[in-house]
Design an enzyme around this catalytic site. Structure first.
Site, PDB file in Angstrom:
ATOM      1  N   LYS A 187      58.431 -36.103  40.018  1.00 36.24           N
ATOM      2  CA  LYS A 187      58.810 -34.953  39.825  1.00 36.24           C
ATOM      3  C   LYS A 187      58.269 -34.537  38.358  1.00 36.24           C
ATOM      4  CE  LYS A 187      61.154 -31.861  38.450  1.00 36.24           C
ATOM      5  NZ  LYS A 187      60.858 -30.707  37.644  1.00 36.24           N
ATOM      6  N   GLU A 263      65.098 -41.654  28.682  1.00 32.23           N
ATOM      7  CA  GLU A 263      64.376 -41.663  27.236  1.00 32.23           C
ATOM      8  C   GLU A 263      64.744 -40.270  26.744  1.00 32.23           C
ATOM      9  OE1 GLU A 263      62.261 -40.330  24.401  1.00 32.23           O
ATOM     10  OE2 GLU A 263      60.577 -40.527  25.593  1.00 32.23           O
ATOM     11  N   CYS A 298      59.497 -35.874  20.811  1.00 33.54           N
ATOM     12  CA  CYS A 298      60.947 -36.625  20.760  1.00 33.54           C
ATOM     13  C   CYS A 298      60.909 -37.233  19.388  1.00 33.54           C
ATOM     14  CB  CYS A 298      61.234 -37.366  22.008  1.00 33.54           C
ATOM     15  SG  CYS A 298      59.951 -38.563  22.504  1.00 33.54           S
ATOM     16  N   GLU A 397      68.158 -30.789  18.069  1.00 32.66           N
ATOM     17  CA  GLU A 397      66.818 -31.103  18.285  1.00 32.66           C
ATOM     18  C   GLU A 397      65.917 -29.870  18.815  1.00 32.66           C
ATOM     19  OE1 GLU A 397      63.909 -34.129  20.718  1.00 32.66           O
ATOM     20  OE2 GLU A 397      65.263 -33.213  22.090  1.00 32.66           O
TER      21      GLU A 397
END
Length: 493
Positions: A187, A263, A298, A397
């Protein structure tokens, strides 16, 4: 007419339907969603909006393929040849894959060609090579027994991937899962589904049997949730935000307790000691670390922790480099940065910048939307100084080209600040004292640490984090462990 418009008009034949059981088909509902070029704001294609009905079809196809062993039952050397053929096809289709990636998520075409396509192909080749090099074990039992420890595939693996490196992230999950003999339902992120569908087509051409590799584009709240809750999915491998990672843990608990590998987000600390030999080299690494890929990484070096004795000098150097990372037309081979993935994401970045200004941090450069005449979503490379370690700039973030500079006095304070977030994905330390740097590296709570370098990478090394950056590792031989079970078989002799 702009280059992006010409190219979009010249390439109308993107794969836009779901790939289920070896055939492309529309969503059962007939619904679609727009795939948008973030550099122009124009629609590239309407893509099948898969939901639970389509996910169920894909999982059933994957389960049937697994149970009849059309893939898992192949000799490992045969899986190896097919995956390596897949890698070669990715390389052969490099130009169209790179262009599709650039058009769909905004990254510079030079990076899409030299990094994304290359790394995806290398990943499939690497795990293809691994297929016939993974061994079981013979346990050291008594002479009248034989105890075998076998590695067996899990079954059906759901892979849910992000939009920042669509091909690479898909390869990191799909390749080791296939290498171990599993069937896969991928997906992709709704912002960037087009290269995933192209990869599905190339997999069939390479000889991956129908039903073994399925691709279901769709919205996360529909297709992603359905995959996470499906009772016949054995594992989910997810890369994305910590917020969504929590959902997949809940989906597992609410369904069949499927394994979940995550992750997630990061807030990398780039620590610079006072004794570094070359401030210009450090500044280059910092700028690339935060502005590459529009800061949509990231592991982006979003926090620069610098000894106060050299802080002003380093901040000046980094700010002077920012114009070199000013976004350009993503299809221009000379562009070093492109568009952020969507207008929605641009809004989130600009809101974080406004919050930083309101907090009292000093805006050194950037902080605005740029290239607005293009109709696209672009953000200037941005540097804040005097950032409080407890502020939102330093804790959240942002996933954009925004650098927060924090001063420290001594490495003890630097380690404390570096470890002072909920994340634990990446960290870096630069110092002229290698022994001190290694001591700091050991104390970082992070899955990946760079010493006197940044963003070093190789498929042979594991990638992943600790704390709320997730668990489980992509890349390297260690990734294979996620996609297999250990079975002990006792025999009396």
């Amino acid at each position: 007419m702009a280059a992006a418009e010409r190219t979009a008009d010249h390439y109308p034949s993107f794969r836009t339907q779901a790939l289920i059981d070896g055939a492309f088909a529309p969503a059962a509902s007939g619904r679609t969603f727009d795939a948008v070029n973030p550099a122009t704001g124009k629609v590239l294609a309407q893509v099948a909006a898969c939901d639970s009905a389509d996910v169920d079809r894909a999982v059933k196809a994957a389960r049937a393929a697994f149970e009849d062993r059309r893939w898992a039952g192949l000799r490992p050397v045969e899986r190896k040849r097919i995956l390596q053929r897949f890698a070669e096809l990715i390389r052969a289709h490099r130009d169209e894959l790179a262009l599709t990636e650039t058009l769909n998520m905004g990254k510079p075409i030079a990076d899409a060609r030299s990094i994304d396509v290359r790394a995806a192909a290398d990943c499939f080749a690497y795990y293809g090579e691994c297929c016939d090099k993974v061994y079981g074990e013979v346990a050291p039992t008594t002479a009248d027994t034989l105890a075998l420890v076998l590695r067996e595939p899990l079954g059906v693996v759901g892979c849910v991937t992000p939009w920042n490196f669509p091909m690479i992230m898909a390869a990191w999950k799909v390749a080791p899962a296939l290498a171990m003999g599993n069937s896969v339902v991928l997906k992709p992120a709704e912002e960037s589904p087009l290269t995933a569908l192209h990869l599905g087509e190339l997999a069939l051409e390479a000889g991956v049997p129908a039903g073994v590799f399925n691709v279901v584009p769709g919205l996360g709240v529909e297709a992603g949730k359905a995959l996470g809750l499906h009772m016949d999915v054995d594992a989910i491998a997810f890369t994305g935000s910590t917020e969504v990672g929590r959902y997949f843990l809940r989906y597992s608990s609410d369904s069949n307790l499927k394994r979940v590998f995550l992750e997630l987000g990061g807030k990398t600390a780039f620590v610079v000691a006072h004794d570094v030999a070359d401030l210009d080299e450090v500044a280059q690494a910092v700028a690339a670390g935060i502005f590459f890929n529009q800061g949509e990484m990231c592991t982006a070096a979003s926090r620069l922790l610098v000894d106060n004795r050299i802080r002003d000098a380093l901040v000046d150097r980094v700010a002077a480099l920012a114009p070199r990372w000013m976004p350009g037309d993503p299809q221009d081979p000379a562009a070093r940065a492109g568009a952020v993935v969507s207008f929605e994401h641009q809004g989130r970045i600009l809101a974080a910048i406004a919050e930083g200004v309101a907090s009292g941090a000093r805006l050194v450069t950037g902080g605005t939307a740029v290239r607005q005449e293009s109709g696209g979503a672009f953000v200037a490379p941005t540097v804040f100084d005097g950032v409080s370690p407890a502020s939102a700039l330093a804790q959240k973030e942002i996933f954009g080209p925004v650098l927060s500079v924090i001063g420290f006095d001594g490495l003890e304070e630097a380690v404390s600040i570096a470890n002072g977030t909920v994340y634990g994905l990446g960290a870096a330390v630069w110092s002229g004292d290698l022994a001190a740097a290694h001591q700091v590296a050991r104390r970082f709570k992070a899955g990946i640490v760079y010493v006197n370098c940044f963003d070093a990478d190789d498929i042979t090394t594991p990638f992943g984090g600790v704390k709320q950056s997730g668990f489980g590792r992509d890349k390297s031989l260690h990734a294979l462990d996620k996609y297999c079970d250990l079975k002990t078989v006792w025999t009396r002799l």
